[in-house]
Design a protein around this motif. Structure first.
Motif, mmCIF file in Angstrom:
data_model
loop_
_atom_site.group_PDB
_atom_site.id
_atom_site.type_symbol
_atom_site.label_atom_id
_atom_site.label_comp_id
_atom_site.label_asym_id
_atom_site.label_seq_id
_atom_site.Cartn_x
_atom_site.Cartn_y
_atom_site.Cartn_z
ATOM 1 N N GLU A 132 -27.307 -5.479 57.858
ATOM 2 C CA GLU A 132 -27.949 -6.830 57.844
ATOM 3 C C GLU A 132 -29.024 -7.085 58.874
ATOM 4 O O GLU A 132 -30.117 -7.443 58.714
ATOM 5 N N ASP B 66 -21.235 -4.854 43.237
ATOM 6 C CA ASP B 66 -21.288 -5.622 44.366
ATOM 7 C C ASP B 66 -22.306 -4.749 45.406
ATOM 8 O O ASP B 66 -23.356 -4.962 45.806
ATOM 9 N N ASP B 67 -21.744 -3.385 45.313
ATOM 10 C CA ASP B 67 -22.377 -2.180 46.242
ATOM 11 C C ASP B 67 -23.810 -2.077 45.481
ATOM 12 O O ASP B 67 -24.764 -1.951 46.525
ATOM 13 N N ALA C 263 -26.320 -4.941 46.663
ATOM 14 C CA ALA C 263 -26.283 -4.974 47.981
ATOM 15 C C ALA C 263 -27.479 -3.875 48.487
ATOM 16 O O ALA C 263 -28.245 -3.969 49.344
ATOM 17 N N ARG D 27 -31.023 -4.634 47.422
ATOM 18 C CA ARG D 27 -31.437 -5.486 48.329
ATOM 19 C C ARG D 27 -31.975 -5.096 49.679
ATOM 20 O O ARG D 27 -32.978 -5.505 50.110
ATOM 21 N N THR D 28 -31.370 -4.237 50.142
ATOM 22 C CA THR D 28 -31.558 -3.351 51.279
ATOM 23 C C THR D 28 -32.968 -2.653 51.242
ATOM 24 O O THR D 28 -33.734 -2.821 52.107
ATOM 25 N N ARG E 36 -25.201 -11.812 41.694
ATOM 26 C CA ARG E 36 -24.919 -11.146 43.014
ATOM 27 C C ARG E 36 -26.252 -11.069 43.870
ATOM 28 O O ARG E 36 -26.262 -11.241 44.945
ATOM 29 N N HIS F 184 -27.860 -12.318 48.496
ATOM 30 C CA HIS F 184 -28.581 -11.714 49.717
ATOM 31 C C HIS F 184 -27.993 -10.843 50.601
ATOM 32 O O HIS F 184 -28.042 -10.535 51.744
ATOM 33 N N ASP F 185 -26.922 -10.176 49.927
ATOM 34 C CA ASP F 185 -25.855 -9.205 50.515
ATOM 35 C C ASP F 185 -26.821 -8.116 50.741
ATOM 36 O O ASP F 185 -27.459 -7.501 49.797
ATOM 37 N N VAL F 186 -26.551 -7.024 51.765
ATOM 38 C CA VAL F 186 -26.999 -5.792 51.855
ATOM 39 C C VAL F 186 -26.011 -4.808 52.566
ATOM 40 O O VAL F 186 -25.030 -5.389 53.033
ATOM 41 N N LYS F 187 -26.315 -3.646 52.193
ATOM 42 C CA LYS F 187 -25.284 -2.727 52.726
ATOM 43 C C LYS F 187 -25.891 -1.244 52.581
ATOM 44 O O LYS F 187 -26.901 -1.045 51.875
#
Length: 298
Positions: A88, A188-189, A192, A195-196, A224, A228-231
């Motif tokens: 993040e 989810d992964d 994310a 998004r990254t 999802r 705005h999740d990032v990983k």
């Protein structure tokens, strides 16, 4: 930077900061809580400003999407106040660079896998391995990698359109529910990670097109994406159900190729003599040798 891109970047900043703020309670931030009628799920803007050591007006300006000119010390203060993870924090810096007056130079992603990398894949006969880009296009795979990912390579999604893309398979092919044992985690992964990548490469039209397609065609993806999740995607354990050899719990590594920007070498290395290794040995005995380079990856 075009006006449309500026608006997209500002929206990304605004939504990222507001979603990070909403997930932290005052108790988690070490702040006292007065009264029981809070209208926000997480921190208020003035509480983030207090934690970051800046004025409320300045933080409101930042959260409205104006990260242009924000210093490293300001970004670090935000990262601390919002308790950002490493991924993040990196994403916040990417957004700030994208919001600068000059924008950011488009990230160049290699469109071909070099012969030396193809020979490396060929030499990895004992492990499934493949090369993919940041959009989840599989650019090349060794024989065992193709055998392991047979449900993707055989998907009707890619019969008329390439390249094979694991994100499209995840969200647009019902067979993915059988292949990924923990489908929700895989979904989810994947989101994310995409998004990254939008922070790293905000001008990548192919990436934008992919996200637009998946958002339109898959409510699971759209839900999802709104988080705005990032990983980072570096290593872990992947649980797959192969149609021929059954359930597999495979440790994986994802290594960036420094000479090929945007490309990653993924490979699976189960413990020697484990059921997974025995299953891969069986799968290998049914495969032919040779690297597979999917069509349509120009």
């Amino acid at each position: 930077m075009t006006d449309h891109t500026k608006k997209d970047v500002a929206a990304g900043v605004r939504e990222f900061l507001s979603t990070r703020r909403a997930r932290i309670t005052p108790e988690q931030a070490g702040l006292p809580v007065y009264g029981g009628n809070r209208r926000v799920a997480g921190l208020r803007r003035e509480e983030v400003a207090l934690l970051a050591g800046m004025s409320v007006d300045y933080y409101v300006r930042l959260e409205r999407g104006n990260l242009a000119g924000a210093s490293d010390s300001v970004l670090e203060a935000l990262a601390h106040a919002l308790q950002l993870t490493e991924a993040e924090r990196t994403h916040l810096y990417d957004l700030a660079r994208a919001a600068s007056p000059s924008g950011r130079r488009p990230a160049v992603t290699s469109s071909r896998v070099r012969p030396t990398i193809l020979r490396l894949l060929d030499s990895m006969t004992g492990v499934p391995a493949f090369v993919r880009n940041a959009r989840f296009d599989i650019m090349a795979a060794n024989a065992l990698g193709r055998a392991l990912y047979a449900p993707l390579f055989d998907s009707p999604l890619f019969a008329q359109r390439g390249p094979v893309n694991s994100a499209r398979f995840l969200f647009l092919d019902p067979a993915s529910q059988d292949f990924w044992v923990d489908w929700d985690k895989g979904a989810d992964d994947a989101v994310a990670f995409l998004r990254t990548e939008t922070g790293r490469a905000p001008h990548d039209k192919a990436l934008t097109d992919l996200i637009g397609e998946l958002t339109t065609r898959s409510s699971d993806f759209a839900r999802r994406w709104a988080r705005h999740d990032v990983k980072f995607h570096r290593s872990g354990l992947k649980n797959l159900h192969h149609p021929l050899v059954g359930d597999l719990a495979l440790p994986y590594e994802a290594m960036e190729l420094p000479s090929d920007p945007g490309l990653r070498l993924n490979f699976y290395t189960p413990e020697p003599d484990s059921p997974e290794q025995q299953a891969l040995n069986l799968l290998a005995s049914w495969t032919t040798t040779g690297t597979v380079v999917p069509s349509g990856n120009d």
